[in-house]
Design an enzyme around this catalytic site. Sequence first.
Site, short mmCIF file in Angstrom:
data_model
loop_
_atom_site.label_atom_id
_atom_site.label_comp_id
_atom_site.label_asym_id
_atom_site.label_seq_id
_atom_site.Cartn_x
_atom_site.Cartn_y
_atom_site.Cartn_z
N ARG A 295 103.03 14.13 -20.24
CA ARG A 295 101.80 14.43 -19.51
C ARG A 295 100.94 13.16 -19.43
O ARG A 295 100.29 12.89 -18.43
CB ARG A 295 101.02 15.58 -20.17
N TYR B 64 90.66 18.19 6.37
CA TYR B 64 91.78 19.09 6.01
C TYR B 64 91.20 20.36 5.39
O TYR B 64 90.34 20.30 4.50
CB TYR B 64 92.70 18.35 5.04
N ASP C 297 90.96 9.82 2.71
CA ASP C 297 92.24 10.52 2.71
C ASP C 297 93.12 9.84 3.77
O ASP C 297 92.88 9.96 4.96
CB ASP C 297 92.00 12.01 3.05
N LYS D 163 103.59 14.43 2.47
CA LYS D 163 103.70 14.18 3.90
C LYS D 163 104.51 12.90 4.15
O LYS D 163 105.67 12.85 3.81
CB LYS D 163 102.31 14.16 4.52
C1 PLP Z 1 98.52 18.31 3.09
C2 PLP Z 1 97.24 17.56 3.02
C3 PLP Z 1 96.46 17.55 1.86
C4 PLP Z 1 96.81 18.38 0.63
O1 PLP Z 1 97.99 17.96 0.03
P1 PLP Z 1 99.00 18.94 -0.77
O2 PLP Z 1 100.09 18.02 -1.17
O3 PLP Z 1 99.41 20.01 0.18
O4 PLP Z 1 98.23 19.48 -1.92
C5 PLP Z 1 95.32 16.78 1.86
N1 PLP Z 1 94.93 16.07 2.94
C6 PLP Z 1 95.65 16.07 4.08
C7 PLP Z 1 95.18 15.28 5.23
C8 PLP Z 1 96.82 16.82 4.16
O5 PLP Z 1 97.52 16.83 5.30
#
Ligand code: PLP
Length: 383
Positions: free
Chosen positions: A51, A104, A176, A201
């Site tokens: 962890r 998001y 982000d 992603k």
């Molecule tokens: C998918 C996404 C998230 C969240 O990520 P997870 O891996 O699904 O928790 C945050 N910001 C954006 C722009 C996303 O597309």
Amino acid sequence: MVSSKKFDTLAIHAGQDFDPTTGAVIPPIYQTSTYVQDGIGGLRSGYEYSRGGNPTRTALELQIAALEGGAHGLSFSSGLAAEDAILRAVLAPGDHVVLGNDAYGGTFRLVDRVNGAWGIRNTTVDQADLAAVESAIMAETKILWIETPSNPLMKVSDIAALAEIGHRAGTLVVVDNTFASPALQRPLAHGADVVVHSTTKYLGGHSDVIGGALVIDDDELHEKVRFIQFAVGAVSAPMEAFLTIRGIKTLALRMERHSRNAQAIAEHLAGHPAVETVYYPGLATHPGHELAARQMSGFGGMLSLAMRGGEVAARTFSEATRLFQLAESLGGVESLLNYPSEMTHASVRGTELEVPANIVRLSVGIEDVEDLIADLDQALSRV
Ligand SMILES: *Cc1c(COP(=O)(O)O)cnc(C)c1O
């Protein structure tokens, strides 16, 4: 030594030293929860319990930090877990967050509902409108949260200008960078303090892993977030870290093809009678085109369509593609189609972030673009 190298080299080599015991070119997946100690407190290489740290996770954290040009990387079990860690490290009850009005949906839910429940307030604002951002910031604002290009309307906002506004007001500036990936946009170089990723992603890139990451330059802030990561425990597991490392090695190549395919599709659909608007920063008609051309080194693989035939046309089209599979998420090698108002953005219905019912979002994969266009055309012919 590696950090002076260029992006495509770093993507393959940063943090990826061969295994000193066997010479294995690929560092092993350290599928272990704990580490033997040579006497009490005698750690062989600093690892005590997974962890707190695991060599596979470390390899990923070094790789992502190098790609974003930051001092420290932290890898989490999801993008939202990464977001939660930075929010927890910085915010206390009474504090305030400014975020985009098309952030998001999960980010908004985390800030508004989870953090809102213990006294953290937020304001959503159009981040392409700098004056609006400036007036949304108040004395209690601790974080300016930026997402560009935004989801699903692909709005582009000026990271450098927003960072200056945020810093003048004493806020932390978080970007982000999930949609662009560091192959196309590096927010720290534009003045941001923290970069957030859903590595689920483009970084993972193959729709086979959930993960998240933070990149932070400031040592003190990094220590605070590292403590949250350790104390809360939403860390990425060794196998997930390995899959993400593997994905990242082809990131630059994939982003080139994602961008090329999306550009061709955007241009093709811009003239289509069933399509009212194509939202893609690579189109000269997109309001953020010039800014994106300055701020990014490519326009990426995401685009959205507003259907002329409204909700009915959007739903019919969404269920008629064959190569584009109807699914949430994005950024994989395979093309996906999403109907935001009922799928990814269902949680923001009835709020200012609600997505119009005629919007369809495409995550353009790296398949042959002629096949992709033929698929979209046959689906559009049914609406
Ligand atoms: C998918 C996404 C998230 C969240 O990520 P997870 O891996 O699904 O928790 C945050 N910001 C954006 C722009 C996303 O597309």
